[in-house]
Design an enzyme around this catalytic site. Structure first.
Site, PDB file in Angstrom:
ATOM      1  N   HIS A  45       0.859  -1.183   0.000  1.00 22.69           N
ATOM      2  CA  HIS A  45       0.000   0.000   0.000  1.00 22.69           C
ATOM      3  C   HIS A  45       0.900   1.239   0.000  1.00 22.69           C
ATOM      4  CE1 HIS A  45      -2.422   2.903   2.665  1.00 22.69           C
ATOM      5  NE2 HIS A  45      -3.054   2.886   1.513  1.00 22.69           N
ATOM      6  N   HIS A  97       1.812  11.921  -1.030  1.00 19.12           N
ATOM      7  CA  HIS A  97       0.948  11.307  -0.022  1.00 19.12           C
ATOM      8  C   HIS A  97      -0.020  12.363   0.515  1.00 19.12           C
ATOM      9  CE1 HIS A  97       0.540   8.295   3.512  1.00 19.12           C
ATOM     10  NE2 HIS A  97      -0.537   8.398   2.781  1.00 19.12           N
TER      11      HIS A  97
END
Ligand SMILES: *[C@@H]1O[C@H](CO)[C@@H](O)[C@H](O)[C@H]1NC(C)=O
Ligand SMILES: *[C@@H]1O[C@H](CO)[C@@H](O)[C@H](O)[C@H]1NC(C)=O
Ligand SMILES: *[C@@H]1O[C@H](CO)[C@@H](O)[C@H](O)[C@H]1NC(C)=O
Ligand SMILES: *[C@@H]1O[C@H](CO)[C@@H](O)[C@H](O)[C@H]1NC(C)=O
Ligand SMILES: *[C@@H]1O[C@H](CO)[C@@H](O)[C@H](O)[C@H]1NC(C)=O
Ligand SMILES: *[C@@H]1O[C@H](CO)[C@@H](O)[C@H](O)[C@H]1NC(C)=O
Ligand SMILES: *[C@@H]1O[C@H](CO)[C@@H](O)[C@H](O)[C@H]1NC(C)=O
Ligand SMILES: *[C@@H]1O[C@H](CO)[C@@H](O)[C@H](O)[C@H]1NC(C)=O
Ligand SMILES: *[C@@H]1O[C@H](CO)[C@@H](O)[C@H](O)[C@H]1NC(C)=O
Length: 360
Positions: A45, A97
C-alpha cells in the site's frame, strides 16, 4: 573419484537451478498454471511513500523499503497516489501522499521506470500497479506517463473495458505473451483507445474499508464500488477481484491519520488480534476463496508474505531476496538486512554437495 562425483553433483545442481529459475512464476512453479485472479498477490500500500532516511522517517511514509526492494522480496502489487502539482504539462503528475506539500516523491513516470527496470530483469513475473487518481487525471495524462517510461510495452489489455471476465489468463499466458504488467487506475472517468491497457479499477475489483484504527474492527464487507457496497454476494456474482486492505491507522493531533507502526508486527502476522492471517481466514470464509490481493503497510514486518504464501499453498518460494522483518528506526542501519535468499540456499546446497564428494 572425488572430482568426478563433484562434477556430476555440480552439473545436477546447475541443471536444477536453471530449471527452477525458468519454471517459477511469481516465485513459485505452482503458480504458473493458475489464473491471475486465482492467486493471492501481496500488495504494498502506498509503495513509494517511504519512512526511512530519505524522508527523515516521515510519519506519512507507509513502507520502510523502496519499490525495487519490495519487488525483490516478492511483493507483486504496488499502489501509489498521483496528484497534480503546479509544474506544467507532463511534469505535473507527481506521487504525493495526501498532498504534495506533505510528501512528494517525484513523477509517476520515474516510478514506473524503476518498475520497468525491475521487470526487464525479472521476466517470469507478473506485476500489478494500482494508480490512485487523486486529482482526476485523464486517461491520456496518465497514459502519457506510462508511454514515457516504456512500461506500456509490457502492459496487458483486457478484452472489455466495461465488464470483468470470470477467468483471467494464467501467469504462464501473461508471461509468454510478455504482457506482464496489469495496470489499474482508481478511477478513470473514460477509457482511451490510445491507452487501452489502463483499466478502471472498480470495473474489475472491489475493496473492503481501508480506514481502520482498531484491530478488532476489520471487515470483509465490500465498501467500494457503490454498486456492490455492503453485499458480499453481489461482489462475488460480479466476478470482481477482491482487494483486501489490511492496515491499521492511528489518529494523531488534529485528527490526522497515519500508519500505526508500533502494532505492525501483529497487524502483518499470521496470528494474533487483528492479524493479516486472521483476516485472510475470515474473508476466505465469506467468499469461499482467498482474496486476490492483500494490501499492507510496512510489508517486510510480520512478515506479511507468510500469510500470502499460505493462501497460495506455496512452500519453498524461489528467487526472493530476504529483507529484515524488523521496523526500520532512526537508530538502525538503514539498508542492512537485505540479502539474496537464493544465494544462501545455494551455499547450503554447495556445502551438502561438497560433503557428499568428500564422502561425509
Ligand atoms: C484455483 O486454483 C486452485 C489451486 O490450483 C484450483 O484447485 C482451483 O480449481 C482453481 N479455481 C479456479 C476457479 O480456477
Ligand atoms: C500552486 O498554485 C496555487 C495557485 O497559484 C497556489 O495556491 C498553491 O499554493 C501552489 N502550490 C504549490 C505546492 O506550490
Ligand atoms: C474526464 O476527465 C478529463 C480530465 O479532467 C476531461 O478532460 C474529460 O472531459 C472527462 N471525460 C468525461 C467523459 O467526463
Ligand atoms: C497472447 O497473444 C495472442 C496474440 O496476440 C492473443 O491472441 C492471445 O489472446 C494472448 N493471450 C493472452 C492470455 O493475452
Ligand atoms: C468500525 O468500523 C466501522 C465501519 O466499518 C465504523 O463505522 C466504526 O466507527 C468503527 N468502529 C471503531 C471502534 O473504530
Ligand atoms: C496502535 O495500535 C495499538 C493496538 O490497537 C494501540 O495499542 C496503539 O495505541 C496504537 N498506536 C497509536 C500511536 O495510536
Ligand atoms: C511486537 O512488538 C512489540 C514491541 O514493539 C513486542 O512487545 C511484541 O511482543 C511483538 N509482538 C509480536 C507478535 O511479534
Ligand atoms: C475474524 O473473525 C472473528 C470472529 O468473527 C473476529 O472476532 C475477529 O475480529 C476477525 N478478525 C479479523 C482480523 O478480521
Ligand atoms: C532501493 O533501495 C535499495 C536498498 O536501499 C537501493 O540499493 C536502491 O538503489 C534503491 N532503488 C531505487 C530505485 O531507489
Amino acid at each position: 573419484m572425488f572430482s568426478r562425483s563433484l562434477l556430476r553433483a555440480s552439473t545436477l545442481l546447475a541443471l536444477y537451478m536453471t530449471a527452477s529459475a525458468q519454471n517459477a512464476c511469481n516465485n513459485s512453479p505452482s503458480l504458473c498454471s493458475r489464473a491471475y485472479n486465482n492467486i493471492t498477490h501481496l500488495g504494498a500500500h502506498d509503495s513509494p511513500f517511504l519512512r526511512n532516511q530519505e524522508t527523515s522517517f516521515s510519519t506519512s511514509g507507509n513502507q520502510y523499503y523502496n519499490t525495487t526492494v519490495q519487488l525483490d522480496s516478492g511483493v507483486r502489487m504496488l499502489s501509489a497516489q498521483v496528484h497534480k502539482t503546479n509544474e506544467s504539462g507532463a511534469d505535473a503528475w507527481h506521487l504525493c501522499h495526501s498532498s504534495c506539500d506533505l510528501l512528494d516523491v517525484g513523477s509517476l513516470e520515474s516510478w514506473l521506470s524503476d518498475i520497468k527496470t525491475w521487470m526487464d530483469a525479472n521476466t517470469n513475473d507478473v506485476v500489478t500497479v494500482l494508480v490512485v487518481n487523486s486529482d482526476d487525471a485523464s486517461a491520456a495524462e496518465i497514459g502519457a506517463q506510462f508511454s514515457a517510461s516504456g512500461i506500456d510495452k509490457l502492459a496487458y489489455t483486457p478484452p472489455s473495458t466495461t465488464t470483468t471476465p470470470q477467468t483471467w489468463p494464467t501467469l504462464d499466458n501473461l508471461i509468454s505473451n510478455n504482457t506482464r504488467l496489469m495496470a489499474f487506475v482508481a478511477s478513470l472517468n473514460e477509457s482511451s483507445a490510445q491507452y487501452p491497457y489502463l483499466m478502471d479499477e472498480f470495473v474489475y475489483m472491489f475493496e473492503n474499508d481501508f480506514e481502520n484504527v482498531n484491530p478488532n474492527n476489520y471487515s470483509c464487507n465490500p465498501s467500494r464500488p457503490s454498486s456492490v457496497a455492503g453485499s458480499a454476494s453481489a461482489a462475488l456474482e460480479s466476478n470482481r477481484m477482491f482487494v483486501m486492505n489490511h492496515f491499521l491507522y492511528e489518529t494523531q493531533l488534529f485528527g490526522i491519520q497515519s500508519p500505526n507502526e508500533t502494532y505492525a508486527n501483529v497487524t502483518n502476522a499470521q496470528t494474533g488480534i487483528g492479524s493479516m492471517g486472521e483476516s485472510v481466514t475470515n474473508c476466505t470464509g465469506v467468499y469461499g476463496k482467498p482474496p486476490t490481493f492483500v494490501m499492507v503497510d510496512f510489508f517486510n514486518v510480520g512478515p506479511a508474505m507468510a500469510s500470502v504464501d499460505a493462501a497460495n499453498s506455496v512452500t519453498g518460494a524461489t528467487g526472493r531476496k530476504s529483507v529484515s522483518t524488523a521496523p526500520l528506526t532512526q537508530g538502525s542501519a538503514g539498508t542492512g538486512g537485505v540479502g539474496k535468499q537464493s544465494s544462501s540456499m545455494f551455499a547450503v546446497v554447495v556445502a551438502v554437495v561438497v560433503a557428499i564428494a568428500f564422502g561425509a
